[in-house]
Design a protein around this motif. Sequence first.
Motif, PDB file in Angstrom:
ATOM      1  N   ARG A  32       0.759  -1.041  -0.080  1.00 26.94           N
ATOM      2  CA  ARG A  32      -0.106  -0.059   0.156  1.00 26.94           C
ATOM      3  C   ARG A  32       0.894   1.258   0.088  1.00 26.94           C
ATOM      4  O   ARG A  32       1.990   1.290   0.480  1.00 26.94           O
ATOM      5  CB  ARG A  32      -0.776  -0.084   1.041  1.00 26.94           C
ATOM      6  N   CYS A  68     -10.320   5.436   4.352  1.00 23.71           N
ATOM      7  CA  CYS A  68     -11.194   5.036   5.535  1.00 23.71           C
ATOM      8  C   CYS A  68     -11.465   3.397   5.280  1.00 23.71           C
ATOM      9  O   CYS A  68     -11.595   2.918   4.170  1.00 23.71           O
ATOM     10  CB  CYS A  68     -12.458   5.843   5.511  1.00 23.71           C
ATOM     11  N   ASP A  69     -11.193   2.782   6.470  1.00 20.65           N
ATOM     12  CA  ASP A  69     -11.545   1.460   6.259  1.00 20.65           C
ATOM     13  C   ASP A  69     -12.862   0.929   5.978  1.00 20.65           C
ATOM     14  O   ASP A  69     -13.200  -0.228   5.635  1.00 20.65           O
ATOM     15  CB  ASP A  69     -11.086   0.704   7.719  1.00 20.65           C
ATOM     16  N   ARG A  70     -13.627   1.964   5.919  1.00 17.99           N
ATOM     17  CA  ARG A  70     -15.278   1.372   5.740  1.00 17.99           C
ATOM     18  C   ARG A  70     -15.493   2.256   4.391  1.00 17.99           C
ATOM     19  O   ARG A  70     -16.560   1.245   3.488  1.00 17.99           O
ATOM     20  CB  ARG A  70     -16.166   1.903   6.856  1.00 17.99           C
ATOM     21  N   LEU A  72     -13.529   3.869   1.900  1.00 15.08           N
ATOM     22  CA  LEU A  72     -12.544   4.141   1.149  1.00 15.08           C
ATOM     23  C   LEU A  72     -12.164   5.583   0.907  1.00 15.08           C
ATOM     24  O   LEU A  72     -11.573   5.806  -0.040  1.00 15.08           O
ATOM     25  CB  LEU A  72     -12.757   3.233   0.058  1.00 15.08           C
ATOM     26  N   LYS A 128      -7.361   0.830  12.818  1.00 12.68           N
ATOM     27  CA  LYS A 128      -8.487   1.279  11.806  1.00 12.68           C
ATOM     28  C   LYS A 128      -8.642   2.812  11.639  1.00 12.68           C
ATOM     29  O   LYS A 128      -8.421   3.403  12.755  1.00 12.68           O
ATOM     30  CB  LYS A 128      -9.724   0.709  12.367  1.00 12.68           C
ATOM     31  N   LEU A 130     -10.953   5.672  10.405  1.00 19.72           N
ATOM     32  CA  LEU A 130     -12.390   6.096   9.911  1.00 19.72           C
ATOM     33  C   LEU A 130     -12.543   7.451   9.552  1.00 19.72           C
ATOM     34  O   LEU A 130     -12.176   8.286   9.987  1.00 19.72           O
ATOM     35  CB  LEU A 130     -13.535   5.583  10.805  1.00 19.72           C
ATOM     36  N   GLY A 137     -20.111   2.915   5.484  1.00 19.51           N
ATOM     37  CA  GLY A 137     -19.214   2.256   4.456  1.00 19.51           C
ATOM     38  C   GLY A 137     -19.826   2.194   3.250  1.00 19.51           C
ATOM     39  O   GLY A 137     -20.481   3.312   2.852  1.00 19.51           O
TER      40      GLY A 137
END
Length: 173
Positions: A32, A68-70, A72, A128, A130, A137
Amino acid sequence: MQINLSEMLSNEGQHRQIDAIYEPEVYRTAGREFPILDKKPVHFEFTNLGEKKLLMKAVIELALIIPCDRCLEDVKKSFCIETEREFNMGETEAQRIEALDETNFISGSSLDVDSFVYGEILMNLPMKILCRKDCKGICNRCGTNLNHGTCDCDTRSLDPRMAKILDVFKNSN
């Protein structure tokens, strides 16, 4: 950038401050890439403790753009990392390995700033990210960002144990 520590080792009790540039523009880890923003020079303070021991204090200030992990969406994550370490420069490479010393950023009497900062950021990356606490999400069927609107997808969750029976009904029509 390399910082030569040999001069500081020659005078016991010597105290020295150095501002060094962290050169990369992108932070890369595990396949990444995160763009680096607002980076300031890394502030180091070195103190010779005697007997070839150095005390290093460092302050790292920068920001990364992380998805963001939910949902993007890009999130700006600022870091202000303050660290303090003591090094025994009299130890050999074999002694450092045996003691499980994780000073891979020191080679001989030089400190690799980029390698040091990379490790510190890695240790301080949150588990995480957010964009906000109540991030909804994305829809797992169509990919719509649910923070910006809704979609018309069937959101009923079916018991996975009943999936085969559902297939029978679908095939019978």
